[in-house]
Scaffold this motif. Structure first.
Motif, PDB file in Angstrom:
ATOM      1  N   VAL A 732      26.299  -0.803  -1.074  1.00 46.35           N
ATOM      2  CA  VAL A 732      25.414  -1.091   0.054  1.00 46.35           C
ATOM      3  C   VAL A 732      24.569   0.147   0.310  1.00 46.35           C
ATOM      4  N   GLY A 733      23.265  -0.017   0.282  1.00 46.17           N
ATOM      5  CA  GLY A 733      22.396   1.141   0.533  1.00 46.17           C
ATOM      6  C   GLY A 733      21.179   1.091  -0.336  1.00 46.17           C
ATOM      7  N   GLY A 734      20.728   2.222  -0.839  1.00 43.93           N
ATOM      8  CA  GLY A 734      19.480   2.279  -1.578  1.00 43.93           C
ATOM      9  C   GLY A 734      18.305   2.174  -0.617  1.00 43.93           C
ATOM     10  N   LEU A 735      17.183   1.760  -1.159  1.00 46.10           N
ATOM     11  CA  LEU A 735      15.989   1.642  -0.328  1.00 46.10           C
ATOM     12  C   LEU A 735      16.142   0.516   0.684  1.00 46.10           C
ATOM     13  N   LYS A 736      15.641   0.744   1.880  1.00 44.66           N
ATOM     14  CA  LYS A 736      15.596  -0.322   2.869  1.00 44.66           C
ATOM     15  C   LYS A 736      14.653  -1.409   2.382  1.00 44.66           C
ATOM     16  N   PHE A 737      14.899  -2.625   2.811  1.00 46.78           N
ATOM     17  CA  PHE A 737      14.131  -3.771   2.321  1.00 46.78           C
ATOM     18  C   PHE A 737      12.630  -3.538   2.497  1.00 46.78           C
ATOM     19  N   TYR A 738      12.237  -3.078   3.685  1.00 46.43           N
ATOM     20  CA  TYR A 738      10.811  -2.931   3.968  1.00 46.43           C
ATOM     21  C   TYR A 738      10.221  -1.645   3.380  1.00 46.43           C
ATOM     22  N   ASP A 739      11.080  -0.822   2.770  1.00 49.67           N
ATOM     23  CA  ASP A 739      10.577   0.363   2.091  1.00 49.67           C
ATOM     24  C   ASP A 739      10.353   0.119   0.599  1.00 49.67           C
ATOM     25  N   ARG A 740      10.726  -1.053   0.112  1.00 49.59           N
ATOM     26  CA  ARG A 740      10.564  -1.364  -1.311  1.00 49.59           C
ATOM     27  C   ARG A 740       9.077  -1.531  -1.634  1.00 49.59           C
ATOM     28  N   ALA A 741       8.708  -1.076  -2.815  1.00 53.32           N
ATOM     29  CA  ALA A 741       7.292  -1.049  -3.195  1.00 53.32           C
ATOM     30  C   ALA A 741       6.666  -2.437  -3.122  1.00 53.32           C
ATOM     31  N   GLU A 742       7.389  -3.466  -3.596  1.00 51.15           N
ATOM     32  CA  GLU A 742       6.810  -4.804  -3.626  1.00 51.15           C
ATOM     33  C   GLU A 742       6.558  -5.356  -2.225  1.00 51.15           C
ATOM     34  N   ILE A 743       7.452  -5.022  -1.277  1.00 50.83           N
ATOM     35  CA  ILE A 743       7.264  -5.495   0.101  1.00 50.83           C
ATOM     36  C   ILE A 743       6.084  -4.765   0.738  1.00 50.83           C
ATOM     37  N   LYS A 744       5.998  -3.457   0.484  1.00 51.47           N
ATOM     38  CA  LYS A 744       4.879  -2.694   1.035  1.00 51.47           C
ATOM     39  C   LYS A 744       3.547  -3.144   0.434  1.00 51.47           C
ATOM     40  N   ASP A 745       3.580  -3.609  -0.833  1.00 53.42           N
ATOM     41  CA  ASP A 745       2.354  -4.137  -1.448  1.00 53.42           C
ATOM     42  C   ASP A 745       1.873  -5.390  -0.716  1.00 53.42           C
ATOM     43  N   VAL A 746       2.788  -6.327  -0.474  1.00 54.39           N
ATOM     44  CA  VAL A 746       2.410  -7.564   0.211  1.00 54.39           C
ATOM     45  C   VAL A 746       1.938  -7.254   1.634  1.00 54.39           C
ATOM     46  N   LEU A 747       2.647  -6.352   2.307  1.00 55.21           N
ATOM     47  CA  LEU A 747       2.230  -5.958   3.654  1.00 55.21           C
ATOM     48  C   LEU A 747       0.839  -5.326   3.633  1.00 55.21           C
ATOM     49  N   ALA A 748       0.570  -4.528   2.602  1.00 51.17           N
ATOM     50  CA  ALA A 748      -0.746  -3.897   2.502  1.00 51.17           C
ATOM     51  C   ALA A 748      -1.841  -4.946   2.334  1.00 51.17           C
ATOM     52  N   TYR A 749      -1.592  -5.981   1.521  1.00 48.25           N
ATOM     53  CA  TYR A 749      -2.559  -7.080   1.393  1.00 48.25           C
ATOM     54  C   TYR A 749      -2.824  -7.738   2.748  1.00 48.25           C
ATOM     55  N   LEU A 750      -1.742  -8.014   3.481  1.00 52.88           N
ATOM     56  CA  LEU A 750      -1.890  -8.662   4.790  1.00 52.88           C
ATOM     57  C   LEU A 750      -2.630  -7.747   5.770  1.00 52.88           C
ATOM     58  N   ARG A 751      -2.357  -6.459   5.678  1.00 54.50           N
ATOM     59  CA  ARG A 751      -3.057  -5.512   6.552  1.00 54.50           C
ATOM     60  C   ARG A 751      -4.555  -5.506   6.278  1.00 54.50           C
ATOM     61  N   VAL A 752      -4.918  -5.499   4.996  1.00 55.75           N
ATOM     62  CA  VAL A 752      -6.341  -5.470   4.631  1.00 55.75           C
ATOM     63  C   VAL A 752      -7.032  -6.753   5.081  1.00 55.75           C
ATOM     64  N   LEU A 753      -6.342  -7.876   4.989  1.00 52.90           N
ATOM     65  CA  LEU A 753      -6.924  -9.132   5.471  1.00 52.90           C
ATOM     66  C   LEU A 753      -7.159  -9.077   6.975  1.00 52.90           C
ATOM     67  N   SER A 754      -6.271  -8.397   7.684  1.00 52.30           N
ATOM     68  CA  SER A 754      -6.412  -8.270   9.136  1.00 52.30           C
ATOM     69  C   SER A 754      -7.434  -7.201   9.508  1.00 52.30           C
ATOM     70  N   ASN A 755      -7.464  -6.125   8.709  1.00 53.71           N
ATOM     71  CA  ASN A 755      -8.335  -4.988   9.028  1.00 53.71           C
ATOM     72  C   ASN A 755      -8.853  -4.378   7.723  1.00 53.71           C
ATOM     73  N   PRO A 756      -9.982  -4.841   7.212  1.00 55.20           N
ATOM     74  CA  PRO A 756     -10.508  -4.341   5.926  1.00 55.20           C
ATOM     75  C   PRO A 756     -10.808  -2.851   5.920  1.00 55.20           C
ATOM     76  N   GLN A 757     -10.928  -2.231   7.109  1.00 53.36           N
ATOM     77  CA  GLN A 757     -11.232  -0.803   7.186  1.00 53.36           C
ATOM     78  C   GLN A 757     -10.001   0.063   6.915  1.00 53.36           C
ATOM     79  N   ASP A 758      -8.832  -0.545   6.738  1.00 55.48           N
ATOM     80  CA  ASP A 758      -7.589   0.194   6.516  1.00 55.48           C
ATOM     81  C   ASP A 758      -7.606   0.813   5.117  1.00 55.48           C
ATOM     82  N   THR A 759      -8.056   2.047   5.035  1.00 52.35           N
ATOM     83  CA  THR A 759      -8.273   2.705   3.747  1.00 52.35           C
ATOM     84  C   THR A 759      -6.989   2.874   2.950  1.00 52.35           C
TER      85      THR A 759
END
Length: 882
Positions: A732-759
């Motif tokens: 039990v442990g390792g990277l937290k779920f929301y710290d995983r690269a694939e989750i952060k990628d999807v979140l980044a897509y959603l962020r850009v859709l919400s705010n395209p200025q998010d560099t």
């Protein structure tokens, strides 16, 4: 509900209005107190859940509190705000941030996003990231924000090259955040505080909204969090905080005991230590508790003329004798206070005489020790101009001064109090502890009384001539006044005064040091008196002089500390003061009767007995801001058996018992603790495996066991042994779920859709999955954006104008923008869950994992699918709440 509480818990829960400070020990039920208190407010006093704000330090704690309150009052609890500091501020800013020039659709950068943006700024400023690592710069910016210092102010104060470099990056970093319509975690609190300060109507709205505020782990609040709560609670003052204090001495400090010197980390409860008993004498007193905590703190080191050296944290209460004669070796920059005006700044080489010459002033505080008058006057001028603090004397000294109405008008226009608060915060000193105070202070036509509390004023042995063997320690409270109104005010508290030469006096001698302190504060609150606490500990020029108690941060070179020499306490001059920030365990001892012990030959205060706090700007300022606050201690432990509690006190030093409280429990003794010491890690792992196997054979199940280890590397040996024994296990442990690269990628897509200025998010996903837009292309777009003062997103939309890009790169960028436009159209008509599903399909993100065909890629794909499920669950729960 109230039947479940002990008497002390009942008092905390049923306290209705006004400030409340709860001091909680380990396992004493503080979460129960907070939840029951909220329920009691709703049930008994008809307080609307909408008017309650409860803040915790973690989301887990917030969720636990929500569940407990819901079980007590039902679904109505959903209307409450129960969250962390950051979540609370994010909710406020979602409603109000447009006032500060941001869009309400702002994104929030986590620590990794912030570090990435800092690295971009370093690159744009041509600053070597190896010499100035992004994580170090990001940490420096975070620290500054937690002090509520903006980029412009920090730049104006930067003096060293490193500070100037950080200031340069900080300025660009904030500009990039603004361009991206983004905030980092520290901005959430800082901008909320700024908005409350700039827009009083907004503050008033939230003060009306949150008439009852409850804060957990209050001692861990930083200055920004403290200021946020101070503003919110300023109107109704119904604030309840739970906290504990911190310890003061690092490991390796030698404590004088009846059996010689021992490192403080080796001192045990029940051990005898040497203690000062007054007028140069020493005795033996028993340690009643030992406390330990790892913390980041200012460590201040004092070196005296005779070579004594001791290091303490900055909040440690020290005994300091202020020199009472002219000293050519030390010139002090000081702050002087006058009751009806406030503070002024000046220079002297004799603090005591300087205060006496201005009889209309009431106290003086040294803020800097200098080697010459010229150096002191330089700093006086610098501080005065930088912070806007008056230098004009309160009383004429043969030169013209501003006085009377002109003086009052000057102070009212300058708002000196707020300037002094910022000044002392920046210097890390505490203005509540003066260097010297006059005996009686004029307040208009009335003389302001001084209540003197002299600790260890007498030590004697009733049945023995040897005070070391059988000491009796008395402390004395005394006051004298001729004002009849003051007589009556004190007598209404139940204290009888006796006749004196001029008026009446009160003298109370007691062995209970805390009782006298309570009485002093009680009289001060009733009469407006000035309480002054001192110890006559050591010998100075054959005299026993009153020693003041002040935090280590206030002790300056030229002050005198009590030291042990030849079994007697003398005063020795401080010739050097050093300071360093450290992150390491610190300790303190609770010593009965005398409340002091000897560390590295220096008499130091027993800080546990008095609740003074981890940071002078949280617990200390809570008492200052809410002098009417009620203090309640929780001492009964409900969590542990007697055996566990005893072990925690002796082995772990009971991390939370940092005030004189005796933690106890009514629980059973419980099973004895087993300790095994192996020769190496393989023996340890074999012992664990064999113990598990024996208990499984006795009827236990494997899922009932958990094995804890300190670092991930230690799991390897355990896994090898478990495989050998056939013990099934799960890491039990390792990277937290929301710290995983694939989750952060999807979140980044959603962020850009919400705010395209998010560099930061835009750069993260522009080439994920691979679409031919590499680092070289991104660098050229960056350069174009910087040259034309536009955001990264704006530069992308001007791709035809970026002539340094190849035709292929321009084509790939246009395809990416078209793809995002298609997904944006889906966003307008679909739910969040459906949008996320369409996003990973349209971008080919999930297909890229499937095409890779590795076990790792398969796991990452499963994580993405799990995340889509989480989003849909969130939508369903929100619909049910609505």
């Amino acid at each position: 509900m109230l039947d479940d509480l002990n008497q002390v818990q009942l008092e905390a829960v049923t306290h209705h209005e006004g400030p409340l400070l709860i001091i909680a020990g380990a396992g004493s039920g503080k979460t129960r107190i907070l939840t029951y208190r909220i329920a009691h407010l709703i049930r008994e006093y008809s307080v609307s859940p909408l008017e309650i704000l409860a803040i915790t330090f973690t989301n887990k704690a917030a969720n636990e509190m929500k569940e407990r309150i819901a079980s007590l009052v039902g679904r109505i609890s959903r209307a409450m705000w129960i969250s962390t500091f950051h979540s609370t501020c994010a909710r406020i800013l979602r409603q109000e941030i447009d006032r500060l020039g941001f869009s309400k659709s702002f994104v929030i950068y986590d620590d990794n996003d912030s570090k990435r943006l800092v690295s971009y700024c370093l690159k744009d400023l041509n600053i070597d990231s190896k010499r100035y690592p992004p994580n170090k710069i990001a940490a420096a910016i975070s620290k500054v924000k937690n002090e509520l210092i903006d980029a412009e102010t920090f730049a104006s104060r930067a003096t060293t090259y490193i500070e100037q470099t950080v200031a340069e990056v900080y300025k660009l970093y904030q500009e990039r955040l603004y361009q991206s319509n983004a905030l980092d975690f520290d901005d959430l609190i800082m901008m909320t505080v700024n908005m409350f300060q700039i827009f009083p109507s907004v503050l008033d709205n939230y003060q009306e909204r949150f008439k009852h505020i409850l804060i957990d782990e209050y001692q861990d609040t930083n200055y920004a969090q403290y200021e946020l709560i101070r503003l919110l609670a300023g109107k109704y003052r119904n604030i309840c905080v739970v906290g504990d204090d911190n310890q003061c001495l690092p490991a390796g400090t030698l404590v004088s005991t009846d059996k010689g010197n021992l490192p403080i980390e080796k001192i045990k409860k029940g051990q005898n230590v040497l203690t000062a008993v007054g007028r140069g004498g020493i005795s033996i007193s028993r340690v009643t508790n030992v406390s330990k905590k790892t913390k980041i703190a200012r460590h201040i080191t004092f070196i005296t003329k005779s070579g004594a050296k001791v290091t303490t944290t900055d909040n440690h209460q020290m005994f300091a004798l202020v020199p009472q004669k002219s000293n050519r070796e030390h010139h002090y920059v000081y702050l002087m206070h006058k009751q009806e005006l406030g503070w002024r700044i000046g220079v002297t080489n004799d603090l005591v005489t300087r205060l006496r010459l201005e009889s209309s002033a009431d106290k003086i505080l040294a803020i800097r020790s200098c080697k010459s008058d010229v150096e002191a006057r330089y700093w006086e001028t610098y501080y005065s101009l930088l912070y806007g603090i008056p230098t004009s004397c309160f009383k004429a000294r043969g030169v013209p001064v501003i006085y009377g109405e002109a003086q009052k008008e000057l102070y009212s226009k300058l708002d000196v109090d707020s300037r002094i608060e910022r000044f002392t915060n920046d210097l890390g000193i505490n203005p509540n502890y003066h260097a010297f105070c006059l005996g009686a202070v004029k307040r208009g036509s009335k003389t302001r009384l001084k209540v003197k509390v002299e600790f260890c004023y007498r030590a004697y042995a009733p049945k023995s001539k040897d005070v070391l063997k059988n000491p009796q320690i008395l402390h004395l409270l005394s006051l004298e006044t001729s004002d009849e109104g003051t007589f009556r005010e004190i007598e209404t508290l139940g204290y009888k005064l006796e006749k004196a030469k001029k008026g009446k006096r009160l003298r109370i001698a007691s062995t209970d040091i805390t009782r006298l302190e309570y009485i002093a504060h009680e009289i001060a609150e009733k009469t407006g008196a000035v309480p002054e606490f001192n110890f006559k500990l050591g010998i100075f020029n054959q005299q026993s002089l009153p020693t003041l108690v002040m935090p280590a941060s206030n002790v300056k070179e030229g002050f005198w500390l009590p030291i042990l020499r030849n079994n007697q306490i003398f005063y020795d001059e401080v010739i050097k003061v050093g300071e360093e920030i450290k992150d390491e365990p610190v300790y303190d001892l609770e010593v009965g009767r005398t409340h002091n012990f000897i560390a590295n030959g220096v008499v130091v205060h027993n800080s546990i007995y008095k609740f003074r706090g981890a940071d002078i700007r949280n617990i200390l300022e809570f008492e200052r801001d809410y002098p009417e606050c009620r203090v309640i201690k929780l001492e009964q432990n409900y969590r542990s058996t007697k055996t566990i509690l005893k072990a925690a006190n002796q082995v772990m030093q009971n991390n939370r018992a940092r005030k004189p409280k005796h933690l106890w429990t009514e629980n059973d003794e419980g099973e004895l603790i087993t300790r095994y010491q192996g020769e190496n890690e393989h023996e340890e792992a074999t012992f664990v495996a064999s113990e598990i196997e024996q208990m499984v054979k006795a009827g236990r199940r494997y899922k009932e066991f958990a094995v804890f280890y300190r670092t991930n590397a230690q799991s390897r040996v355990l896994e090898e042994i478990f495989l050998r024994y056939g013990v099934p296990y799960k890491i039990v442990g390792g990277l937290k779920f929301y710290d995983r690269a694939e989750i952060k990628d999807v979140l980044a897509y959603l962020r850009v859709l919400s705010n395209p200025q998010d560099t930061v998010s835009l750069k993260r996903i522009i080439n994920v999955p691979k679409r031919g837009i590499g680092n070289t292309t991104i660098a050229k777009i960056d350069a174009y954006a910087l040259k034309n003062n536009m955001s990264f997103y704006q530069a992308l939309n001007n791709v035809d104008g970026i002539h340094t890009l190849s035709a292929g790169a321009q084509k790939n960028i246009k395809k990416f923008l078209a793809l995002m436009d298609e997904i944006q159209a889906i966003k307008e008509r679909e739910t969040l869950g459906n949008l996320a599903r369409a996003l990973i399909d349209q971008t080919g993100y999930l297909a890229a994992f499937e095409a890779e065909g590795t076990i790792e890629a398969e796991n990452r794909a499963e994580n993405v699918k799990e995340f889509i499920g989480v989003i849909k669950e969130f939508e369903e729960s929100r619909e049910s709440c609505d």
